[in-house]
Design a protein around this motif. Sequence first.
Motif, PDB file in Angstrom:
ATOM      1  N   GLY B  19      39.890  43.404  43.772  1.00  0.00           N
ATOM      2  CA  GLY B  19      38.861  42.584  43.121  1.00  0.00           C
ATOM      3  C   GLY B  19      39.429  41.261  42.661  1.00  0.00           C
ATOM      4  N   LEU B  20      40.580  41.370  42.018  1.00  0.00           N
ATOM      5  CA  LEU B  20      41.251  40.167  41.503  1.00  0.00           C
ATOM      6  C   LEU B  20      41.525  39.185  42.624  1.00  0.00           C
ATOM      7  N   VAL B  21      42.052  39.719  43.737  1.00  0.00           N
ATOM      8  CA  VAL B  21      42.399  38.853  44.861  1.00  0.00           C
ATOM      9  C   VAL B  21      41.144  38.153  45.356  1.00  0.00           C
ATOM     10  N   ARG B  22      40.042  38.905  45.469  1.00  0.00           N
ATOM     11  CA  ARG B  22      38.794  38.284  45.917  1.00  0.00           C
ATOM     12  C   ARG B  22      38.422  37.115  45.007  1.00  0.00           C
ATOM     13  N   LYS B  23      38.460  37.415  43.683  1.00  0.00           N
ATOM     14  CA  LYS B  23      38.102  36.370  42.710  1.00  0.00           C
ATOM     15  C   LYS B  23      39.003  35.140  42.882  1.00  0.00           C
ATOM     16  N   LEU B  24      40.293  35.435  43.039  1.00  0.00           N
ATOM     17  CA  LEU B  24      41.270  34.356  43.168  1.00  0.00           C
ATOM     18  C   LEU B  24      40.916  33.462  44.348  1.00  0.00           C
ATOM     19  N   GLU B  26      38.044  33.136  45.803  1.00  0.00           N
ATOM     20  CA  GLU B  26      36.814  32.426  45.517  1.00  0.00           C
ATOM     21  C   GLU B  26      37.099  31.184  44.666  1.00  0.00           C
ATOM     22  N   MET B  27      37.860  31.434  43.564  1.00  0.00           N
ATOM     23  CA  MET B  27      38.157  30.336  42.637  1.00  0.00           C
ATOM     24  C   MET B  27      38.885  29.214  43.346  1.00  0.00           C
ATOM     25  N   LYS B  28      39.813  29.597  44.231  1.00  0.00           N
ATOM     26  CA  LYS B  28      40.595  28.593  44.914  1.00  0.00           C
ATOM     27  C   LYS B  28      39.693  27.730  45.794  1.00  0.00           C
ATOM     28  N   GLN B  29      38.747  28.424  46.471  1.00  0.00           N
ATOM     29  CA  GLN B  29      37.842  27.668  47.343  1.00  0.00           C
ATOM     30  C   GLN B  29      37.004  26.691  46.519  1.00  0.00           C
ATOM     31  N   THR B  30      36.463  27.216  45.393  1.00  0.00           N
ATOM     32  CA  THR B  30      35.653  26.338  44.544  1.00  0.00           C
ATOM     33  C   THR B  30      36.469  25.141  44.096  1.00  0.00           C
ATOM     34  N   MET B  31      37.726  25.437  43.706  1.00  0.00           N
ATOM     35  CA  MET B  31      38.564  24.355  43.194  1.00  0.00           C
ATOM     36  C   MET B  31      38.789  23.282  44.261  1.00  0.00           C
TER      37      MET B  31
END
Lengths: 376, 114
Positions: B19-24, B26-31
């Motif tokens: 889950g964490l990796v997925r979030k990471l 996602e966040m990276k893409q948004t950033m």
Amino acid sequence: MKFTVNRNAFLAELATVQRAISSKTTIPILTGVKIVLSADGLSLTGSNADISIETFLSIEDEKAELTIEKNGAIVLQARFFNEIIRKLPETTLTMEVLENNQVHIISGKAAFTVNGLDADSYPHLPVIDEKNQLKLPVRVLNKIINETTFAVSLHESRPILTGVHCILSSAKLLAVATDSHRLSQRIIPVEQAMEDFDVVIPGKSLLELSRSFKDEEELVEISIMENQVLFKTKNMYFYSRLLEGNYPDTNRLIPDNFNTEIEFKVTELLAAIERASLLSHEGRNNIVKLSISSESVVLYGNSPEIGNVEEDLSYKNVKGDPLDISFNPDYMKAALKAFGEGEVVVKFISPIRPFTLEPTESDATFIQLITPVRTN
Amino acid sequence: MDKRTLYDEFDRLEEDTQGLVRKLVEMKQTMSKLIETNVNLEMENKHLRERLIEIEERQLELSSTKQELSKSRMNLEKIYEEGFHVCNIYYGSRRENDEECAFCLDVIYGERNK
């Protein structure tokens, strides 16, 4: 190598060369001090990329009590070597190089054995043509250094401005430094006819040089090479790298027509500026204002959130147009400190043009320039 | 802790980590998207600013009363007052803390026939 020497005399030499030794260097051997023993005495060398200092302790120096048993050379880590010497118990010490660059240091009952490095791997100092020399008393050189180096730029964005521009031509030595906010220039007549030069010496090197001199009455011989300058006294060789590049033309910055002139006693003006800067330092803008009319000269300091100060200045003489001008008091302070005692004449053109300070008995040999702060 | 709970615990941890990796990711893409827009905006802002300065300068030229300085010197003065160096030593770089520069002042007001 084996010798015995007075500990304090040795420490003094060590302290001088350590000025050039930095623990942060990319060349490991330069963290060391090179010790060379010859029949005439003991020489120590320290160096970093910018400056190199070599001192010489003569066998004839009675205070040093130097006795030499065997010539040789070694390089030792400067930092701990200094600590060791400093903490030795007796007034004299004996050093001997054993096999494999190990060094035996004995003083009284204490004996150290430390690892050194081969002196042959120490970089060679530049060879400088000593025919081309300028001789100056140390006192004069120190004075020039004190009068100019404070104005060098501390920013590396334009490295050339971190140096002092020294020009020798037609029997005059000119030294000028500027950080673009203020400028200080000194000219001295010199006797020796050596080849003219035009070099930029790093301000930091000159400060270290000035601190390394021990005797103000000595003569210092200055020799210039392509990218090095050597300052030589009886017992010290001080090498510095020169800055490369063209120094901007500062001559045109110094105006020669003025509209307002005013004379002060340096100490009185300095004291007033210091008072006014007490508030300006606390405020957001570090500015004081000088208001000149034919009747009075008033210095204001105003920091809206803290308070204000006003002082009627005592002055010697004023002539020309009335003028209101603002400036950074720190530049004024530094400039006045370089004058020392005596009287100074401050000359203005307009509130937005730089103004100059010169000693009253002016023969145009010492001049300082400060840029005002534009307010509107 | 018995072996069974240990195994379950590992299962849970594995899920959490994924889950964490997925979030990471996602966040990276948004950033990176944000950075991209940021750069675009910065560029646009810069162009707009330049345009604005241009317009202001034109207005100033029209309404100017100070005729002692030539047009080009007034442009330089304007740029200087905006907080940039106009001297050939620091040309274009920002004047730190709005400190005055003797070289710039010479360029703007100095006499050229020296």
